[in-house]
Design a protein around this motif. Structure first.
Motif, mmCIF file in Angstrom:
data_model
loop_
_atom_site.group_PDB
_atom_site.id
_atom_site.type_symbol
_atom_site.label_atom_id
_atom_site.label_comp_id
_atom_site.label_asym_id
_atom_site.label_seq_id
_atom_site.Cartn_x
_atom_site.Cartn_y
_atom_site.Cartn_z
ATOM 1 N N LYS A 216 -1.747 -35.011 3.579
ATOM 2 C CA LYS A 216 -1.201 -34.537 2.309
ATOM 3 C C LYS A 216 -2.281 -34.384 1.242
ATOM 4 N N PHE A 217 -3.188 -35.345 1.159
ATOM 5 C CA PHE A 217 -4.153 -35.358 0.063
ATOM 6 C C PHE A 217 -5.551 -34.893 0.464
ATOM 7 N N GLY A 218 -5.779 -34.718 1.747
ATOM 8 C CA GLY A 218 -7.080 -34.240 2.184
ATOM 9 C C GLY A 218 -8.205 -35.163 1.765
ATOM 10 N N ASP A 219 -9.265 -34.589 1.200
ATOM 11 C CA ASP A 219 -10.414 -35.392 0.777
ATOM 12 C C ASP A 219 -10.047 -36.389 -0.318
ATOM 13 N N ALA A 220 -8.986 -36.092 -1.068
ATOM 14 C CA ALA A 220 -8.574 -36.980 -2.160
ATOM 15 C C ALA A 220 -7.752 -38.166 -1.659
ATOM 16 N N VAL A 237 -11.024 -46.576 0.772
ATOM 17 C CA VAL A 237 -9.656 -47.074 0.910
ATOM 18 C C VAL A 237 -8.678 -45.913 0.774
ATOM 19 N N LEU A 238 -7.588 -46.008 1.503
ATOM 20 C CA LEU A 238 -6.554 -44.982 1.473
ATOM 21 C C LEU A 238 -5.690 -45.159 0.233
ATOM 22 N N ARG A 239 -5.407 -44.080 -0.458
ATOM 23 C CA ARG A 239 -4.574 -44.160 -1.654
ATOM 24 C C ARG A 239 -3.141 -44.528 -1.271
ATOM 25 N N PHE A 240 -2.436 -45.162 -2.190
ATOM 26 C CA PHE A 240 -1.053 -45.546 -1.959
ATOM 27 C C PHE A 240 -0.147 -44.507 -2.591
ATOM 28 N N ASP A 241 0.625 -43.813 -1.778
ATOM 29 C CA ASP A 241 1.514 -42.749 -2.239
ATOM 30 C C ASP A 241 2.910 -43.333 -2.441
#
Length: 287
Positions: A216-220, A237-241
């Motif tokens: 979903k967020f790609g490089d972001a 770290v992986l962002r928390f959606d």
């Protein structure tokens, strides 16, 4: 990459943040929070102040938003009598409504902290142990609903690790009291099962969410975090959606598995408590 680590940290935060307030220093050194004076009064007959209503509404909002980390921090920040009472009543009410697994976990932690800081409410330790046992059973009962099997796998380990003091306290009780708590936990899980719907919290934080978030967020999807002692190189770290919704299996698939799991619940609780009791005895025997 440490995306999985980020996910698990968010999952653990719900209880760990609240428990930290009770375990950061010895009980006798803790600044006692003003006790909830109306704790003995049934919640159903209690009239709440505007401040207490705001607290409960804020907790409901955070739960609906899947903002589990902030939910834990908000509960941990409750420090005066009215605030603690509002938090306890919210946890009790939402648990009995069949709310997400995160609710009895946070409720159990707040009960434990309140008892640790207020000796006159020491009996809350048993209620906190009951809630921890109930949460353990909910995890086992409802995990078959999750389409991503990796999501709930860490939950039992997380509960046993973070909530070990609560369950260990139950394990050390006289047999009659211990049996009463386990029987109540078993009955509560079964009675509330029809009220519990699909639980996003239980079915999140697995491999599929990691894959979907990255897509979903790609490089972001990843952010750089400071390296911890002993770590070399970049730490991502992986962002928390918070908007992520996991997938669930149809009822005809998970219901037979839930029934089979529930049949083993008495043995599960007995094994967990016996193990913790044996560990406590071994620790006490060491010089």
């Amino acid at each position: 990459m440490t995306g999985a680590g980020r996910i698990i940290r968010v999952a653990l935060a719900a209880g760990l943040v609240v428990l930290a307030a009770a375990s950061a220093c010895p009980a006798q050194e803790q600044p006692a929070a003003p006790a909830p004076r109306s704790a003995a009064k049934p919640a159903e007959t209690r009239v709440y102040t505007a401040q207490q209503q705001e607290i409960m509404a804020a907790l409901d909002k955070l739960l609906a938003e899947q903002n589990y980390e902030q939910l834990a921090k908000t509960v941990a920040a409750l420090s005066d009598g009215p605030g603690i009472t509002a938090g306890l009543d919210w946890g009790r009410a939402r648990t009995l409504e069949g709310a997400s697994l995160v609710v009895p976990l946070v409720y159990a932690a707040l009960l434990w902290r309140t008892a640790a800081q207020n000796p006159e409410y020491a009996s809350m330790r048993q209620t906190s142990g009951l809630m921890a046992a109930y949460a353990l059973l909910v995890m086992a009962a409802d995990s078959p609903k999750c389409a991503d099997k990796s999501a709930p796998e860490h939950q039992i380990a997380s509960i046993l690790a973070v909530y070990k003091p609560l369950l260990a306290a139950v394990a050390k009780l006289p047999e009659e009291q211990r049996t009463k708590i386990t029987d109540t936990a078993l009955a509560l899980e079964k009675r509330l099962a029809p009220k519990r719907g699909n639980d996003n919290y239980l079915c999140r934080f697995g491999l599929q969410e990691h894959i979907d978030t990255a897509k979903k967020f790609g490089d972001a999807a990843y952010t750089e975090a400071p390296a911890k002692p002993g770590q070399v190189g970049k730490q991502m770290v992986l962002r928390f959606d918070m908007s992520y919704v996991p997938k669930f299996r149809p009822a005809e698939q998970w219901e037979p598995e839930q029934a089979a799991a529930r049949a083993r619940f008495p043995e599960l609780l007995s094994t967990v408590l016996n193990t913790l009791g044996a560990q406590a005895q071994t620790g006490a025997a060491k010089p």
